[in-house]
Design an enzyme around this catalytic site. Structure first.
Site, PDB file in Angstrom:
ATOM      1  N   ARG A 102      28.545   3.818  32.976  1.00  0.00           N
ATOM      2  CA  ARG A 102      28.537   5.219  32.573  1.00  0.00           C
ATOM      3  C   ARG A 102      27.994   5.342  31.142  1.00  0.00           C
ATOM      4  NH1 ARG A 102      28.711  10.351  34.670  1.00  0.00           N
ATOM      5  NH2 ARG A 102      30.352  11.643  33.792  1.00  0.00           N
ATOM      6  N   THR A 379      22.420  13.670  40.985  1.00  0.00           N
ATOM      7  CA  THR A 379      22.960  12.338  41.086  1.00  0.00           C
ATOM      8  C   THR A 379      22.419  11.740  42.363  1.00  0.00           C
ATOM      9  OG1 THR A 379      24.872  13.111  39.921  1.00  0.00           O
ATOM     10  CG2 THR A 379      25.207  11.175  41.288  1.00  0.00           C
ATOM     11  N   GLY A 472      28.179  16.553  41.959  1.00  0.00           N
ATOM     12  CA  GLY A 472      29.113  17.023  40.930  1.00  0.00           C
ATOM     13  C   GLY A 472      30.536  16.979  41.451  1.00  0.00           C
TER      14      GLY A 472
HETATM   15  O1  DON Z   1      29.422  12.194  36.908  1.00  0.00           O
HETATM   16  C1  DON Z   1      29.517  13.280  37.450  1.00  0.00           C
HETATM   17  O2  DON Z   1      30.506  13.634  38.050  1.00  0.00           O
HETATM   18  C2  DON Z   1      28.334  14.226  37.415  1.00  0.00           C
HETATM   19  N1  DON Z   1      27.514  13.932  36.275  1.00  0.00           N
HETATM   20  C3  DON Z   1      27.580  14.115  38.699  1.00  0.00           C
HETATM   21  C4  DON Z   1      26.420  15.061  38.771  1.00  0.00           C
HETATM   22  C5  DON Z   1      25.912  15.278  40.126  1.00  0.00           C
HETATM   23  O3  DON Z   1      26.411  14.758  41.085  1.00  0.00           O
HETATM   24  C6  DON Z   1      24.791  16.228  40.256  1.00  0.00           C
HETATM   25  N2  DON Z   1      24.283  16.271  41.599  1.00  0.00           N
HETATM   26  N3  DON Z   1      24.138  16.892  42.462  1.00  0.00           N
END
Ligand code: DON
Length: 569
Positions: A102, A379, A472
């Site tokens: 991360r 993501t 997210g």
């Molecule tokens: O780490 C997280 O939870 C977010 N930064 C994830 C972002 C994400 O999944 C965007 N996608 N659709």
């Protein structure tokens, strides 16, 4: 419009570049049954590169490393070297491990860095531009994974295919072309040199060849010098010059100090299955276990798939788990996350004591649990199993679509906007509508809380499922629902992945339903229970799952919602 709705809308637009079925210039398989090895990732070229590595004798970790770099080239909205992620793995001998790569807050970051002089959050500052970027972790993560687990032992061989892809160019799918075109203005606004993501004289079309020679040069540095090729030398210089140019915080020291961390995976239980997932700084593993424990005593399969009883129960479990997430979970190196208490089966079942099968609970009546002693949309996810039965689940991100939109000058890669995953101010929602508190406040060197939930499920000591998704906050609920689909509703991988999804995250108090999915009857039944319904104008998640069938074959499924591709041999 609420922050969540806005976030969801933007994520629909930016995170998954398009919601229509693309006539991509690739043959994309969504469901494959294979004998020995399998991979599901967000792009057919990345799946192919990962699979080839396994054919050449690499194990699942080798394939994961090659896939991570390939996605950085062919899926720039989320694949990355300028972001971070998590890897959960289970070796064929049953041992497990978890790698935290991360991003971390730069040393100059501070708690109130996104607030104006009156203490209000400055809109967009943690989302677009240089200040949004955390110190990238992906390259160090891949090197650490290689050092500990590579079977092939040939680092260069894992990166070479991606170098070629970047320098020779890749053929754009319709979704990627649309995604790049939609972000064009931001790319121009936030970069002094127009990056290659912007097409000269016009817009990208499906079938165009997209070359990234600067990125190829960076990948060569990484190929030749491993982590030093990124965190030191001219690439590091390019990152810090870019930061100085745009008022960002990342310094040479931040880059030199970055380290990916091996962590102990969280291992929980659900109906005789072992659930192996990611500990903080992801909230995913804890929340997933909370959700599964909360519904475990209820007869979900009797209720039936997507019956009102089942959906209502799962929504109520989701409401409760997200209340705990907002209060108790953050980087455990900085905050005493009460992991054992949150994972406790009795605690999570007790949380459902006020569950009413006939009525939605009001989120105002749900508080986070109290514990006496604290122990100390873009993501992408890929799931891999090799011929020896080693399994790897990786979720990696630069946060929202194309991250901060800042391309490192002369180096051709995008920086993340992961700083938005911190809580900029207690109770103020981030892009995904998630609120947080002290546990997830900004501090130098701290890692921002994530929802990413790369997970592995076993049964009776045997590997059963490798699963994960972007999305997210919806990541947690999508992984939860996919596991329930397999365990309770006995679905194969493809049905489990392609099924409609729903989401509740405590605040705002509403159920999000995936588009074109839940009929009027279901919606009105949920409303009559007291749920506020939000019909999402887009998809939820992009799940990649590999299910091990009773005869040992692999049932590989890539989500229909994107260019995601399943392959095996
Ligand atoms: O780490 C997280 O939870 C977010 N930064 C994830 C972002 C994400 O999944 C965007 N996608 N659709």
């Amino acid at each position: 419009m609420s922050k969540l709705l806005l976030g969801v809308l933007l994520c629909v637009i930016a995170c998954r570049p398009d919601t229509t079925t693309a006539t991509a210039p690739y043959i994309i398989e969504k469901s494959v049954i294979s004998k020995d090895a399998g991979i599901a990732s967000a792009h057919p070229l990345a799946s192919k590169i990962g699979l080839e590595i396994m054919r050449k004798g690499g194990n699942a970790v080798d394939a994961a490393i090659a896939t991570q770099f390939a996605l950085a080239v062919c899926y720039p909205g989320a694949g990355n070297i300028g972001g971070g992620g998590f890897m959960v793995l289970r070796n064929a001998d049953g041992t497990t491990d978890a790698l935290d790569f991360r991003e971390m807050a730069p040393a100059a970051a501070h708690r109130d860095m996104y607030l104006d002089s009156t203490g209000n959050v400055i809109e967009g500052l943690s989302i677009n531009g240089h200040l949004a970027a955390g110190v990238p972790g992906s390259v160090d993560g891949m090197v650490k994974a290689f050092s500990k687990y590579s079977k092939l032992g040939d680092w260069a061989a894992l990166i070479q295919p991606s170098i070629e892809l970047a320098s020779k160019g890749l053929i754009l799918t319709e979704r990627e072309a649309n995604g790049l075109n939609r972000t064009r203005d931001r790319f121009i606004e936030l970069n002094t040199r127009t990056p290659r993501f912007v097409k000269e004289n016009g817009t990208w079309q499906m079938g165009d060849t997209f070359k990234q020679p600067e990125l190829a040069n960076v990948l060569q540095e990484i190929r030749d010098h491993k982590e030093a090729g990124f965190y030191e030398g001219w690439v590091a210089d390019s990152i810090t010059s870019e930061m100085q140019r745009g008022g960002g915080l990342i310094t040479k020291e931040d880059l030199a100090n970055y380290t990916a961390i091996w962590r102990t995976p969280l291992i929980g239980e659900y109906k005789g299955h072992e659930i192996i997932s990611m500990p903080p700084p992801s909230s995913g593993g804890i929340a997933l276990q909370q959700l599964l424990s909360a519904v475990e005593s209820f007869p979900l399969s009797d209720y039936g798939f997507h019956s009102i009883e089942a959906v209502h129960l799962m929504i109520e479990a989701e409401r409760r788990a997200f209340a705990d997430r907002a209060t108790h979970i953050g980087d455990m190196d900085y905050y005493p996350v009460p992991i054992a208490q949150l994972m406790d089966d009795g605690y999570n079942k007790e949380r459902m004591a006020n569950f009413n099968p006939d009525k939605a609970t009001n989120s105002d009546d749900i508080l986070a649990g109290e514990f006496a002693d604290h122990e100390s949309e873009q993501t992408t996810h890929f799931s891999i199993i090799d011929k020896d039965g080693n399994a790897v689940a990786v979720t990696t991100t630069i946060n929202t679509g194309y991250g901060s939109k800042v391309v490192v000058g002369g180096a051709g890669f995008l920086l993340n906007n992961e700083m938005d995953d911190f809580s900029a101010k207690p109770g103020v929602p981030n892009f995904f509508g998630l609120i947080g508190n002290e546990a997830n406040s900004i501090a130098p060197g701290k890692r921002m809380l994530s929802s990413m939930t790369p997970s592995i499920v076993t049964k009776d000591g045997e590997l059963k499922l490798v699963v994960g998704t972007p999305g997210g906050s919806t990541i947690i609920t999508s992984v939860f629902q996919t596991i329930i689909n397999v365990v309770d509703f006995k679905m194969g991988a493809n049905d489990a992945v392609q099924s409609c999804r729903f989401h509740h995250q405590w605040v705002p108090d509403m159920v999000m339903l995936e588009k074109d999915c839940f009929d009027e009857g279901t919606q009105s039944a949920l409303k009559s229970l007291g749920h506020e319904i939000n019909q999402r104008d887009g998809y939820i998640g992009a799940v990649e799952a590999i299910l091990v069938l009773p005869d040992g074959r692999l049932d590989i499924a890539a989500d229909k919602r994107g260019d995601d591709s399943a392959m095996g041999y």
